[in-house]
Design a protein around this motif. Structure first.
Motif, PDB file in Angstrom:
ATOM      1  N   SER A 195     -20.779   8.219  -0.499  1.00 18.41           N
ATOM      2  CA  SER A 195     -20.786   9.093   0.679  1.00 18.41           C
ATOM      3  C   SER A 195     -21.459   8.428   1.866  1.00 18.41           C
ATOM      4  O   SER A 195     -22.096   9.064   2.669  1.00 18.41           O
ATOM      5  CB  SER A 195     -21.499  10.402   0.341  1.00 18.41           C
ATOM      6  OG  SER A 195     -22.799  10.132  -0.113  1.00 18.41           O
TER       7      SER A 195
ATOM      8  N   SER B  61     -18.726   9.854   5.441  1.00 21.76           N
ATOM      9  CA  SER B  61     -17.787  10.877   5.004  1.00 21.76           C
ATOM     10  C   SER B  61     -16.680  11.033   6.011  1.00 21.76           C
ATOM     11  O   SER B  61     -16.885  10.925   7.203  1.00 21.76           O
ATOM     12  CB  SER B  61     -18.505  12.219   4.826  1.00 21.76           C
ATOM     13  OG  SER B  61     -19.505  12.103   3.858  1.00 21.76           O
TER      14      SER B  61
ATOM     15  N   SER C  48     -13.550  13.248   7.851  1.00 18.49           N
ATOM     16  CA  SER C  48     -13.261  14.594   8.275  1.00 18.49           C
ATOM     17  C   SER C  48     -11.780  14.818   8.258  1.00 18.49           C
ATOM     18  O   SER C  48     -11.021  13.952   7.887  1.00 18.49           O
ATOM     19  CB  SER C  48     -13.797  14.805   9.687  1.00 18.49           C
ATOM     20  OG  SER C  48     -15.170  14.536   9.719  1.00 18.49           O
TER      21      SER C  48
ATOM     22  N   GLY D 118     -18.406  14.350  -0.696  1.00 18.48           N
ATOM     23  CA  GLY D 118     -17.974  14.159   0.678  1.00 18.48           C
ATOM     24  C   GLY D 118     -18.216  15.386   1.520  1.00 18.48           C
ATOM     25  O   GLY D 118     -18.917  16.315   1.125  1.00 18.48           O
ATOM     26  N   THR D 119     -17.618  15.396   2.694  1.00 13.64           N
ATOM     27  CA  THR D 119     -17.837  16.474   3.649  1.00 13.64           C
ATOM     28  C   THR D 119     -17.321  17.808   3.137  1.00 13.64           C
ATOM     29  O   THR D 119     -17.990  18.830   3.229  1.00 13.64           O
ATOM     30  CB  THR D 119     -17.145  16.140   4.981  1.00 13.64           C
ATOM     31  OG1 THR D 119     -17.650  14.898   5.474  1.00 13.64           O
ATOM     32  CG2 THR D 119     -17.391  17.228   6.009  1.00 13.64           C
ATOM     33  N   PHE D 120     -16.100  17.787   2.581  1.00 20.95           N
ATOM     34  CA  PHE D 120     -15.509  19.069   2.197  1.00 20.95           C
ATOM     35  C   PHE D 120     -15.250  19.184   0.705  1.00 20.95           C
ATOM     36  O   PHE D 120     -14.891  20.252   0.220  1.00 20.95           O
ATOM     37  CB  PHE D 120     -14.194  19.292   2.965  1.00 20.95           C
ATOM     38  CG  PHE D 120     -13.000  18.588   2.376  1.00 20.95           C
ATOM     39  CD1 PHE D 120     -12.038  19.294   1.668  1.00 20.95           C
ATOM     40  CD2 PHE D 120     -12.845  17.220   2.527  1.00 20.95           C
ATOM     41  CE1 PHE D 120     -10.939  18.644   1.119  1.00 20.95           C
ATOM     42  CE2 PHE D 120     -11.755  16.572   1.993  1.00 20.95           C
ATOM     43  CZ  PHE D 120     -10.791  17.289   1.287  1.00 20.95           C
TER      44      PHE D 120
ATOM     45  N   GLU E  28      -9.087  23.456   5.081  1.00 21.20           N
ATOM     46  CA  GLU E  28      -9.574  22.735   3.906  1.00 21.20           C
ATOM     47  C   GLU E  28      -8.492  22.603   2.843  1.00 21.20           C
ATOM     48  O   GLU E  28      -8.323  21.548   2.218  1.00 21.20           O
ATOM     49  CB  GLU E  28     -10.809  23.440   3.339  1.00 21.20           C
ATOM     50  CG  GLU E  28     -12.026  23.330   4.241  1.00 21.20           C
ATOM     51  CD  GLU E  28     -13.160  24.252   3.814  1.00 21.20           C
ATOM     52  OE1 GLU E  28     -14.325  23.882   4.049  1.00 21.20           O
ATOM     53  OE2 GLU E  28     -12.894  25.331   3.255  1.00 21.20           O
TER      54      GLU E  28
END
Length: 358
Positions: free
Chosen positions: A8, A11, A13, A77-79, A114
Motif C-alpha cells: 500500500s 494507493s 483511486s 488499498g483505498t477501497f 466502488e
C-alpha cells in the motif's frame, strides 16, 4: 505466513469521474449476473470491436470459500482489502482446497462507484487468457462482492525492494524486467492499458509453493531467479476498443493513479491523455526503481512531482552502475515525447540481449 500481496505504498483511486448517482449507497453486490459473470461484463459496447473475447468467469458460492480473517491481510488499498483464503475445488471432496487471494471492499454498503471500480477490474481480467506473468482470475462471489484470484507466495515487488539498499544483480533486473515486459505486451496485445504501473502492483511467486503456511526461512532465502513476476491490480485498467500500430494511440481519460509514475501527458488536471505509451513511461520508472530500490520523487508532493515532470521535464538520476542497455530501456521508456518512447517489443529485445551478455 505469506508476504503482503499488494503493498500500500501508493494507493490507487477510481479511474474516472462518475455520475452523481455513483456516490450514493447501493446494494452490496455486483450487477445481476447473466450466464456466469456480471451483466456489465457483457454489455460494454467497446468489446464488440475488440479482438479479445471475454473468458467466462465462474461464480463462486460463499460456502465454497473460507476466508482467513484471523491472518494478516495480503494487501490493503483505498477501497479494498486483499485477504488469503481457501477455495473448495470439489463438492465431493470438501477437504481439497486451493489457496487463493480474496479482494473485498472495505465498505460493507458500497457505493455504485466502488462497485463499478471492482466490476471494471473483473471485466479487465476476464479479457485475459492465462499468462504466466499476469495474476490469474479464479472467479467472483456476488454476495458479498469479491474477486477471487491466484495467491502469490512472495508478496509485492515493492516489499521485496524495500528489504535492502543494495542494488539487485543485473541478471535479476534483466530477468524480472523481461518477464514484466512480456506481461505488459500481453496486456497491450489484448487491448488493455494497465494505467497504474508500479512495483506494488507486481507480485512475486515461487511456482513450486502451493501450501498455506510458507515457512518464513524459505520465504526469505528464496532464489530471486526462481521467482516469477506477475502484473496485478487492474482496478484502473482501461479497455480500448481499438489500439492501432502507432506508438501514441491515445484517449482522453481523467483518471487518478500514482503521480510519481504518471507520464507527463497523463498528469494533466484537465483532459489528460492516456495511451499504452503511458504504461511504457511508467515501466521505465519501474525499472529505475528496481535498479535503485527507491521510490521515484519520494520527497515531492503530487503537485510538485507534476510540476517537475511536466513543466521542467525532470527525471530521476540513473546510477552509473546501471548497465548501458538497461539505462537505454529506462531513458527510452520515459522520453517526454510519447511517439519516441520504446515499445515493449523493443524493450524485450534489449533485455534478451542483456541476458545473453551475462
Amino acid at each position: 505466513m505469506l508476504s503482503q500481496q499488494v503493498a500500500s505504498s501508493s494507493s490507487s483511486s477510481s479511474s474516472s469521474s462518475s455520475s452523481s448517482s455513483s456516490s450514493s449507497s447501493s446494494s452490496s453486490s455486483f450487477s445481476s449476473p447473466s450466464a456466469s459473470y456480471p451483466s456489465s461484463l457483457q454489455s460494454e459496447s467497446s468489446l464488440s470491436s475488440s479482438p479479445a473475447s471475454i473468458v467466462p468467469i465462474p461464480e463462486i458460492l460463499s460456502q465454497q470459500l473460507e476466508i482467513h480473517i484471523d491472518k494478516q491481510p495480503l494487501g490493503n488499498g483505498t477501497f479494498a482489502v486483499v485477504l488469503s483464503g481457501a477455495l473448495a475445488l470439489d463438492d465431493s471432496q470438501p477437504t481439497t482446497k486451493k489457496l487463493v487471494a480474496v479482494k473485498q471492499l472495505h465498505n460493507k454498503s458500497p457505493t455504485n462507484e466502488e462497485l463499478q471500480e471492482m466490476e471494471r477490474e473483473l471485466k479487465a481480467m476476464s479479457l485475459l487468457p492465462h499468462h504466466n506473468n499476469i495474476v490469474s482470475l479464479i472467479g467472483f462471489t456476488k454476495q458479498p462482492p469479491q474477486i477471487i484470484m491466484e495467491c502469490c507466495s512472495h508478496g509485492s515487488l515493492y516489499k521485496y525492494l524495500q528489504k535492502s539498499n543494495e542494488m539487485l544483480p543485473t541478471k535479476v533486473i534483466a530477468t524480472w524486467g523481461l518477464q514484466l515486459a512480456v506481461g505488459l505486451k500481453f496486456l497491450h496485445d489484448h487491448n488493455l492499458v494497465h494505467r497504474d504501473i508500479k512495483s506494488s502492483n507486481v507480485l512475486l511467486h515461487l511456482p513450486r509453493v502451493h501450501i498455506n503456511n510458507l515457512p518464513k526461512q524459505e520465504e526469505e532465502e528464496a532464489d530471486p531467479m526462481e521467482l516469477v513476476c506477475k502484473w496485478a491490480d487492474f482496478g484502473l485498467a482501461g479497455i480500448k476498443s481499438t489500439i492501432d500500430t502507432s506508438k501514441a494511440t491515445a484517449e482522453v481519460s481523467n483518471y487518478k493513479g500514482t503521480f510519481a509514475f504518471m507520464a507527463p501527458e497523463a498528469s494533466l488536471v484537465v483532459d489528460s491523455i492516456f495511451s499504452r505509451m503511458c504504461d511504457n513511461y511508467s515501466f521505465g520508472l519501474l525499472i529505475w526503481e528496481m535498479c535503485t530500490r527507491k521510490v521515484p520523487f519520494a520527497n515531492l508532493s503530487d503537485a510538485e512531482t507534476m510540476q517537475a515532470v511536466v513543466m521542467h521535464k525532470k527525471r530521476e538520476e540513473i546510477p552509473k552502475e546501471v548497465p548501458s542497455r538497461i539505462r537505454t530501456i529506462i531513458e527510452g521508456c520515459w522520453d517526454d515525447n510519447p511517439s519516441e518512447r520504446l515499445t515493449m517489443d523493443e524493450v524485450i529485445i534489449l533485455f534478451e540481449t542483456q541476458l545473453k551478455r551475462l
